[in-house]
Design a protein around this motif. Structure first.
Motif, short mmCIF file in Angstrom:
data_model
loop_
_atom_site.label_atom_id
_atom_site.label_comp_id
_atom_site.label_asym_id
_atom_site.label_seq_id
_atom_site.Cartn_x
_atom_site.Cartn_y
_atom_site.Cartn_z
N MET A 168 0.84 -1.17 0.00
CA MET A 168 0.00 0.00 0.00
C MET A 168 0.89 1.24 0.00
SD MET A 168 -2.56 1.25 3.00
CE MET A 168 -4.19 1.03 2.40
N MET A 169 0.60 2.15 -0.91
CA MET A 169 1.36 3.39 -1.01
C MET A 169 0.97 4.36 0.10
SD MET A 169 3.64 3.88 -3.26
CE MET A 169 3.94 5.33 -4.18
N PRO A 170 1.94 5.04 0.69
CA PRO A 170 1.60 6.09 1.66
C PRO A 170 0.80 7.19 0.97
CG PRO A 170 3.93 5.55 1.76
CD PRO A 170 3.38 4.85 0.56
N GLU A 171 -0.10 7.82 1.73
CA GLU A 171 -0.90 8.90 1.18
C GLU A 171 -0.11 10.20 1.23
OE1 GLU A 171 -5.10 9.28 2.10
OE2 GLU A 171 -4.90 7.42 3.25
N SER A 172 -0.11 10.91 0.13
CA SER A 172 0.58 12.19 0.05
C SER A 172 -0.03 13.20 1.03
CB SER A 172 0.49 12.73 -1.38
OG SER A 172 1.25 13.91 -1.51
N HIS A 173 0.83 13.91 1.72
CA HIS A 173 0.45 14.99 2.63
C HIS A 173 -0.24 14.50 3.90
CE1 HIS A 173 0.94 18.34 -0.50
NE2 HIS A 173 1.47 17.24 -0.98
N LYS A 174 -0.09 13.23 4.25
CA LYS A 174 -0.65 12.66 5.48
C LYS A 174 0.49 12.31 6.43
CE LYS A 174 -4.80 12.61 3.74
NZ LYS A 174 -5.77 13.58 4.09
N ILE A 175 0.22 12.34 7.72
CA ILE A 175 1.24 11.92 8.68
C ILE A 175 1.54 10.45 8.40
CG2 ILE A 175 1.77 11.50 11.10
CD1 ILE A 175 0.02 13.96 11.74
N ASN A 176 2.81 10.15 8.20
CA ASN A 176 3.20 8.82 7.77
C ASN A 176 4.09 8.09 8.76
OD1 ASN A 176 5.64 7.40 5.98
ND2 ASN A 176 3.57 6.78 5.44
N TYR A 177 4.81 8.83 9.59
CA TYR A 177 5.81 8.20 10.45
C TYR A 177 6.05 9.11 11.64
CZ TYR A 177 9.76 4.94 11.01
OH TYR A 177 10.60 3.94 11.44
N ILE A 178 6.30 8.53 12.78
CA ILE A 178 6.59 9.31 13.97
C ILE A 178 7.82 8.71 14.65
CG2 ILE A 178 4.97 8.00 15.40
CD1 ILE A 178 4.39 10.67 16.87
N GLU A 179 8.76 9.56 15.02
CA GLU A 179 9.96 9.11 15.72
C GLU A 179 10.00 9.76 17.10
OE1 GLU A 179 13.07 7.97 12.25
OE2 GLU A 179 13.19 10.02 12.99
N MET A 180 10.32 8.92 18.09
CA MET A 180 10.31 9.37 19.48
C MET A 180 11.63 8.99 20.15
SD MET A 180 6.46 7.93 20.14
CE MET A 180 6.78 6.50 19.10
N PRO A 181 12.07 9.81 21.11
CA PRO A 181 13.30 9.49 21.81
C PRO A 181 13.11 8.37 22.83
CG PRO A 181 12.32 11.47 22.74
CD PRO A 181 11.48 11.07 21.57
N SER A 182 14.19 7.69 23.14
CA SER A 182 14.20 6.67 24.19
C SER A 182 15.55 6.71 24.88
CB SER A 182 13.97 5.28 23.61
OG SER A 182 14.21 4.28 24.59
N GLN A 183 15.53 6.79 26.19
CA GLN A 183 16.78 6.77 26.95
C GLN A 183 17.31 5.36 27.12
OE1 GLN A 183 15.94 9.03 30.51
NE2 GLN A 183 15.50 10.87 29.35
N ASP A 184 16.46 4.35 26.91
CA ASP A 184 16.83 2.94 27.05
C ASP A 184 15.93 2.13 26.12
OD1 ASP A 184 16.92 0.21 27.89
OD2 ASP A 184 17.62 0.83 29.88
N LEU A 185 16.46 1.75 24.96
CA LEU A 185 15.63 1.08 23.96
C LEU A 185 15.09 -0.26 24.46
CD1 LEU A 185 17.57 1.83 20.65
CD2 LEU A 185 15.38 2.79 21.39
N ALA A 186 15.88 -1.03 25.17
CA ALA A 186 15.42 -2.33 25.67
C ALA A 186 14.25 -2.14 26.63
CB ALA A 186 16.55 -3.08 26.35
#
Length: 126
Positions: free
Chosen positions: A1-19
């Motif tokens: 499925m193609m991402p929709e143009s001009h729509k929120i597609n991805y969010i990145e968040m910080p983590s102090q401890d990934l595990a």
């Protein structure tokens, strides 16, 4: 499925401890993760594409960060699961136009909210 143009597609968040972040969100929300090296993990089964990157910072609404709001059809159960997994409730369940919600911080200090529809009938417990 193609991402929709001009729509929120991805969010990145910080983590102090990934595990610790992966353990918390897997336990409470059933999210899955795919690691890309030692400093990034991508989300799966979270409702939106995104990931966590290793960082000393955290996202908090009072510091100007966007607030990621999750949905639950069992608000009190989700609140209890957040607590049991090591999250901190920073705003107890409250009513807002359209429903009820609470805010919490995950073990890395990031703030999230969880909402649900308005309570039906008297006697709901927050």
């Amino acid at each position: 499925m193609m991402p929709e143009s001009h729509k929120i597609n991805y969010i990145e968040m910080p983590s102090q401890d990934l595990a610790q972040t992966k353990t918390f969100f897997s336990s409470v929300f059933n999210w899955q993760f795919v690691d890309y090296g030692d400093s990034y993990t991508a989300l799966e089964e979270a409702g939106i594409d995104g990931g966590f990157y290793l960082a000393d910072t955290c996202m908090r609404a009072d510091a100007g960060s966007a607030l990621v709001v999750l949905y639950s059809n069992q608000l009190e159960e989700t609140r209890d699961a957040v607590r049991a997994a090591g999250g901190q409730i920073i705003k107890p369940i409250f009513d807002f136009p359209g429903g009820r919600r609470f805010h919490f911080t995950c073990p890395s200090g990031n703030e999230f909210a969880v909402w649900s529809e308005p309570a039906t009938g008297a006697g709901h417990v927050s």
